[in-house]
Design a protein around this motif. Structure first.
Motif, short mmCIF file in Angstrom:
data_model
loop_
_atom_site.label_atom_id
_atom_site.label_comp_id
_atom_site.label_asym_id
_atom_site.label_seq_id
_atom_site.Cartn_x
_atom_site.Cartn_y
_atom_site.Cartn_z
N SER A 1 -35.22 -18.48 -33.63
CA SER A 1 -34.53 -18.70 -35.16
C SER A 1 -33.79 -17.39 -35.46
N THR A 2 -33.06 -17.38 -36.44
CA THR A 2 -32.31 -15.84 -36.88
C THR A 2 -33.20 -15.42 -38.25
N LEU A 3 -33.61 -14.23 -38.23
CA LEU A 3 -34.30 -13.57 -39.30
C LEU A 3 -33.33 -12.74 -40.50
N PRO A 4 -32.84 -13.49 -41.32
CA PRO A 4 -31.78 -12.87 -42.06
C PRO A 4 -32.58 -11.38 -42.56
N PHE A 5 -31.50 -10.64 -43.21
CA PHE A 5 -31.79 -9.21 -43.49
C PHE A 5 -30.62 -8.80 -44.32
N ASP B 1 -24.67 -8.83 -36.82
CA ASP B 1 -24.66 -8.40 -35.11
C ASP B 1 -25.70 -9.71 -34.75
N GLU B 2 -26.18 -10.55 -35.42
CA GLU B 2 -27.28 -11.71 -34.85
C GLU B 2 -28.24 -11.11 -33.92
N THR B 3 -28.75 -10.03 -34.52
CA THR B 3 -29.98 -9.61 -33.88
C THR B 3 -30.79 -8.70 -34.89
N LEU B 4 -32.01 -8.26 -34.38
CA LEU B 4 -32.66 -7.07 -35.09
C LEU B 4 -32.78 -6.07 -34.18
N GLU B 5 -32.59 -4.86 -34.83
CA GLU B 5 -32.58 -3.63 -34.00
C GLU B 5 -33.23 -2.35 -34.78
N VAL B 6 -34.23 -1.70 -34.37
CA VAL B 6 -34.78 -0.72 -35.11
C VAL B 6 -34.78 0.72 -34.04
N GLY B 7 -34.59 1.62 -34.42
CA GLY B 7 -34.63 3.04 -33.86
C GLY B 7 -36.06 3.63 -34.12
#
Length: 353
Positions: A30-34, A63-69
């Motif tokens: 699924s997609t996790l909204p933020f 972007d349809e993704t989660l990304e963290v630095g």
């Protein structure tokens, strides 16, 4: 109340020699909204100890993704584990996205936003920047990004690509402490004098509608004071503090059940109330965890807002507060990791994020 969600690591790539970008998605596909500028609170077990750490999302909302630095920190339990152990295909748990480091976006807006990032403070600002460019086609963004040297600039290639794709809408000013750049204004530390020159020659504050600042507290206060001195209203300035020294876990408890007799606290979690004794000087979060309650927390340093709750009855004083706005405190919201009861009884309720 927010629950932990299993996420799959889909990609890991370096963004500097000591920083990685980690992309994730829910294991169920699924997609996790933020909302741009929010963060994820991860938890994992390292050497038998549960570690929690909050990292800002750097992806844009489209972007349809989660990304963290994740920047590697000397002695940092979670950051070192992530760099040395985490790999694509692994599963890690995270609370649903939280945080209020944002302003509402709209395709109808035609605004000018300022972003100030110091070191790894770029991560939430990058999320805001990406989202503004994607959602508000008539808005523009000016980023002032400070680092020790060019080799420390996280997401350098991504920022250059965004600048090339959005000519006239995105302006980036790099300030490097140790690398001469030919212009003194762009070399050294960000201080009041440098900001004064910058706002006069390069960044007209009066043309900006909002500013987002992420970095160490002293620098953030200097930037905010300078912005206000040049006419920006206080409510147009948003802050996100990071603290690289956070270990991501609570310190060892020094209070026993027999000693916890200072305050009788009623703690409401997911609609269920439980009474807990809080020792003199003990925080509400420490007492809740000692009693076995599954209270939410991450940094335990008053930096994130994961552990916030509302005081329904009684009073509490916070030891420090780097996460809550003045209006939230006025409504009785506290950071339970910093809140010490000041009376015989207190009732608090953890909030749905």
């Amino acid at each position: 109340m927010a629950k932990f969600i299993p996420l799959t690591v889909t990609d890991i790539h370096p963004t500097t020699a000591d920083a990685i970008a980690v992309r994730l998605k829910p294991v169920d596909g699924s997609t996790l909204p933020f909302t741009q500028g929010q963060y994820l609170t991860f938890r994992t077990e390292i050497d038998g100890t549960e570690i929690r750490r909050a990292y800002s999302i750097c992806a844009g909302v489209t972007d349809e993704t989660l990304e963290v630095g994740i920047k590697k920190v000397k002695g940092g339990a979670f950051s070192n584990w992530a760099h040395d152990t985490l790999k694509p295909g692994d599963t890690i748990e995270a609370l649903s996205p939280m945080g209020a480091f944002h302003k509402p976006l709209s395709p109808d807006h035609s605004k000018h936003y300022l972003g100030f990032a110091i070191g790894s403070g770029i991560t939430p600002v990058l999320s805001i920047l990406r989202s503004v460019l994607a959602v508000e086609p008539r808005s523009r963004f000016t980023l002032i990004y400070a680092n020790r040297a060019a080799r420390d600039v996280m997401f350098r290639e991504e920022l250059e690509d965004l600048k090339n794709e959005n000519m006239g809408r995105l302006n980036i000013v790099h300030i490097l402490k140790n690398d001469p750049q030919g212009i003194d204004l762009f070399t050294g530390r960000i201080d009041a004098e440098k900001l004064e020159q910058m706002f006069k020659a390069w960044v007209p504050v009066t043309s900006a509608d909002a500013a987002f600042i992420c970095g160490p507290e002293p620098a953030m206060r200097t930037i905010a004071d300078s912005l206000q001195a040049h006419g920006m209203p206080k409510n147009a300035i948003k802050y996100e503090l990071f603290a690289s020294a956070q270990t991501g876990q609570l310190p060892q408890r020094k209070v026993t059940d027999d000693e916890a007799t200072g305050t009788r606290a009623t703690i409401i979690l997911d609609g269920t109330a439980q009474e807990v004794d809080v020792a003199p000087g003990e925080t509400i979060l420490a007492a809740a965890l000692r009693a076995g309650l599954d209270a939410p927390y991450a940094c335990t340093a008053g930096v994130c807002s994961t552990c916030m709750c509302t005081v329904r009855e009684g009073e509490a004083e916070m030891l420090t507060n780097h996460a809550l706005e003045d209006y939230e405190v006025a409504r009785g919201v506290v950071l339970s990791c910093q809140a010490v009861p000041t009376g015989d009884t207190i009732t608090v309720e953890y909030l749905d994020h």
